[in-house]
Design an enzyme around this catalytic site. Structure first.
Site, mmCIF file in Angstrom:
data_model
loop_
_atom_site.group_PDB
_atom_site.id
_atom_site.type_symbol
_atom_site.label_atom_id
_atom_site.label_comp_id
_atom_site.label_asym_id
_atom_site.label_seq_id
_atom_site.Cartn_x
_atom_site.Cartn_y
_atom_site.Cartn_z
ATOM 1 N N TRP A 1 12.555 -0.265 -1.964
ATOM 2 C CA TRP A 1 11.606 0.345 -3.110
ATOM 3 C C TRP A 1 11.762 -0.165 -4.577
ATOM 4 O O TRP A 1 12.796 -0.188 -4.959
ATOM 5 C CB TRP A 1 11.777 1.953 -2.858
ATOM 6 C CG TRP A 1 10.643 2.746 -3.754
ATOM 7 C CD1 TRP A 1 9.539 2.608 -3.768
ATOM 8 C CD2 TRP A 1 11.240 3.682 -4.542
ATOM 9 N NE1 TRP A 1 8.833 3.616 -4.712
ATOM 10 C CE2 TRP A 1 10.126 4.314 -5.244
ATOM 11 C CE3 TRP A 1 12.494 4.243 -5.145
ATOM 12 C CZ2 TRP A 1 10.098 5.177 -6.113
ATOM 13 C CZ3 TRP A 1 12.378 5.483 -5.900
ATOM 14 C CH2 TRP A 1 11.345 5.860 -6.492
ATOM 15 N N LYS B 1 6.723 14.120 0.545
ATOM 16 C CA LYS B 1 5.921 13.495 1.694
ATOM 17 C C LYS B 1 5.920 14.706 2.754
ATOM 18 O O LYS B 1 4.892 14.893 3.372
ATOM 19 C CB LYS B 1 6.617 12.367 2.427
ATOM 20 C CG LYS B 1 7.392 11.345 1.260
ATOM 21 C CD LYS B 1 6.393 10.568 0.690
ATOM 22 C CE LYS B 1 6.924 9.679 -0.398
ATOM 23 N NZ LYS B 1 6.307 8.662 -1.023
ATOM 24 N N ASP C 1 19.213 7.351 0.892
ATOM 25 C CA ASP C 1 17.724 7.811 0.491
ATOM 26 C C ASP C 1 16.910 8.100 1.790
ATOM 27 O O ASP C 1 16.635 7.645 2.613
ATOM 28 C CB ASP C 1 16.939 6.579 -0.249
ATOM 29 C CG ASP C 1 15.822 7.220 -0.831
ATOM 30 O OD1 ASP C 1 15.410 8.242 -0.784
ATOM 31 O OD2 ASP C 1 15.394 6.246 -1.934
HETATM 32 C C1 LMR Z 1 5.553 4.596 -2.885
HETATM 33 O O1 LMR Z 1 6.887 3.922 -2.573
HETATM 34 O O2 LMR Z 1 4.712 4.468 -2.737
HETATM 35 C C2 LMR Z 1 5.838 6.373 -3.063
HETATM 36 O O3 LMR Z 1 7.294 6.563 -2.840
HETATM 37 C C3 LMR Z 1 5.648 6.832 -4.540
HETATM 38 C C4 LMR Z 1 6.284 6.345 -5.845
HETATM 39 O O4 LMR Z 1 6.853 6.929 -6.585
HETATM 40 O O5 LMR Z 1 6.675 4.990 -5.727
#
Ligand code: LMR
Length: 416
Positions: free
Chosen positions: A146, A262, A227
Site C-alpha cells: 500500500w 471497510k 496489517d
Molecule cells: C486504498 O488503498 O485505496 C484505501 O486503503 C484507501 C486509502 O486510504 O488509501
C-alpha cells in the site's frame, strides 16, 4: 511605538510566510478520487480508491450501522473526552474479532489493544512504539505494498526496505525469494505483512508460507506487524484471521493494525485499533500505558462516534447477525463482479489471459494494465484507476462493467 514605526512593520509584513512553500504532489490514491470528483462526465467510474460500492454504484451506509446510529443518537448523554485508549468495550470486542472469543490469549490478558484513528493511526502508533521501545529502525514491506505504508513509516524516522512479493511475469507470488529475503533480515527489523486481501495486488499468502514466515520471524528475532484492514473480505471473519491466530498459537509476540473502515463501511469515521500480542498480562499493561502516552503526544484522545457504532453492533446479537449478513453480501458481490469481469475481458480481448485475477482476493486486482493504458482510460473514457494497474473490483456493477471492459479493450488495441 509611533505611528510611522507601525506602518514600517506593515510594509515589512507584505512578504507572506508561505511564499516559499512548494505545491505538494497529489496523493497517489486519494488524489485519484479528487480528480474523479472534479470530472463532470456522467459515465465516469472510480476504480481507484478501495471503497465498496453496491450494485447501484453507491457507497452505502450499512443497515446495521444505521440502526446502531439511531440507538446511539437516543442514548448519548455526554460529550466529555473518551479515555485515551478509547470507547470502553470496543477494544475487547476488537480482540474477540481478531483472536476469537475463546482465545487463551484473551483469558490471560496478553493482548494490549487501543482504539486508533483508522488503520493508518494504528500503523503510526505501532511504529512510534517500535522506534521508542523495541530498538527497531528498519521496516521491510512487501514489493509492492500500500503506497501509504512507506510514507507513514518513513515519517516516523524508520528506514524502509522491501521484500520480494509479487511476480508480474506469473501474476503470482515470489514465495521462495520472499522467504530467502526475510531469513536474511537483521534482528529487530519490522516485517509488515498483509493478513488477507493484499493491497494492492490481491495476491495472498497460503497457509504453508505463513507458517514459514512465522518460523523465520521467531528464529531471526523480527518484529511482525500484521496489517488487517479487510477482515471478512476474503473468505469470512474467522477464516481471514487464521494467520493472526496461527502466529499467536506459535507463541510469537507481534502487532496487528486493524480497521473497521471497510468491514463496517465507516471509512470517514476513522475507526481502527492497534493490538500488541505480548508475553504476559503485565507486559500487556505496560505496553498499553506506553501507547497511551504516545497517543497523548500525537492527538490526545480518540474520537468517539465510529467506535460507539462498532461497539453497539458487536455487542448486540441481532445487529451483529445483521452486520455479518451485510458483510457476506459485500464479499459475495465483489466476487461475482470479479468473475464477470474476467469472463467479459476474455470475450472482448481474446488474445490476453485475465484468469489470474480469479485467484486474487478482496477489493483489489493488480490488473497488469500499464500506466499508459491507465492514463488513456482516464483521458478518453473517464475511468480512474491507479497508475500501478491496481483496480478496485468493488466499484464494478452490472451498469458500468461493459463500459469498463470495452474501454480497456480499446485502450489495449495496438496503436497504428
Ligand atoms: C486504498 O488503498 O485505496 C484505501 O486503503 C484507501 C486509502 O486510504 O488509501
Amino acid at each position: 511605538m509611533n505611528v510611522a514605526a507601525l506602518s514600517d512593520v506593515k510594509e515589512a509584513m507584505v512578504t507572506s510566510l508561505f511564499s516559499e512553500v512548494p505545491a505538494g504532489i497529489p496523493d497517489p490514491i486519494l488524489g485519484v478520487t479528487e480528480a474523479f470528483r472534479a470530472d463532470t462526465n456522467p459515465d465516469k467510474v472510480n476504480l481507484g480508491v478501495g471503497v465498496y460500492q453496491d450494485a447501484s454504484g453507491k457507497i452505502p451506509v450499512l443497515e446495521a450501522v444505521k440502526r446502531a446510529a439511531a440507538q446511539w443518537a437516543a442514548s448519548e448523554d455526554t460529550k466529555t473526552y473518551l479515555p485515551i485508549d478509547g470507547v470502553p468495550g470496543y477494544n475487547t470486542a476488537t480482540q474477540e474479532l481478531l483472536f476469537g472469543k475463546g482465545s487463551p490469549l484473551l483469558a490471560e490478558k496478553r493482548v494490549a489493544t487501543i482504539q486508533t484513528v483508522g488503520g493508518s493511526g494504528a500503523l503510526k502508533l505501532g511504529i512510534e512504539f517500535i522506534r521508542r521501545f523495541l530498538g527497531g529502525d528498519t521496516v521491510c514491506l512487501s514489493d509492492p505494498s500500500w503506497e501509504n505504508h512507506r510514507v507513514i513509516f518513513e515519517a516516523a524516522g524508520a528506514k524502509v526496505e522491501s521484500y520480494p512479493y509479487y511476480d508480474p511475469k506469473t501474476n503470482g507470488l515470489r514465495a521462495a525469494e520472499m522467504l530467502d529475503c526475510l531469513s536474511k533480515l537483521k534482528r529487530n527489523t519490522t516485517v509488515l505483512l498483509h493478513s488477507c486481501c493484499h493491497n494492492p495486488t490481491g495476491v495472498d499468502l497460503d497457509g504453508a508460507t505463513w507458517e514459514a514466515i512465522a518460523g523465520i520471524c521467531a528464529e531471526r528475532g523480527l518484529i511482525p506487524f500484521i496489517d488487517f484492514a479487510y477482515q471478512g473480505f476474503a473468505e469470512g471473519l474467522e477464516k481471514d484471521s487464521a494467520p493472526i491466530r496461527m502466529f499467536a498459537e506459535r507463541g510469537l509476540t507481534f502487532f496487528v493494525a486493524s480497521s473497521y473502515s471497510k468491514s463496517f463501511g465507516i471509512y470517514r469515521e476513522r475507526c481502527g485499533a492497534l493490538s500488541a500480542v505480548t508475553g504476559s498480562a503485565k507486559e500487556a499493561a505496560n505496553v498499553t500505558s506506553q501507547v497511551k502516552r504516545i497517543v497523548r503526544m500525537i492527538y490526545s484522545s480518540p474520537p468517539s462516534y465510529g467506535a460507539q457504532l462498532v461497539s453497539i453492533v458487536l455487542s448486540s446479537p441481532e445487529l451483529r447477525a445483521l452486520w455479518e449478513r451485510e458483510l457476506t453480501e459485500m464479499r459475495e458481490r465483489i466476487l461475482e463482479m470479479r468473475k464477470l469481469f474476467v469472463s467479459k475481458l476474455g470475450q472482448a480481448i481474446p488474445g490476453r489471459d485475465f484468469s489470474f485475477m480469479l485467484t486474487q482476493r478482496g477489493m483489489f486486482s493488480y490488473s497488469g494494465l500499464s500506466a499508459e493504458v491507465v492514463r488513456e482510460l482516464r483521458d478518453r473514457f473517464h475511468i480512474y484507476a491507479l497508475e500501478t494497474g491496481r483496480i478496485c473490483v468493488a466499484a464494478l456493477n452490472q451498469k458500468n462493467i461493459d463500459y469498463v471492459v470495452n474501454a480497456i479493450a480499446s485502450a489495449l488495441k495496438p496503436k497504428s
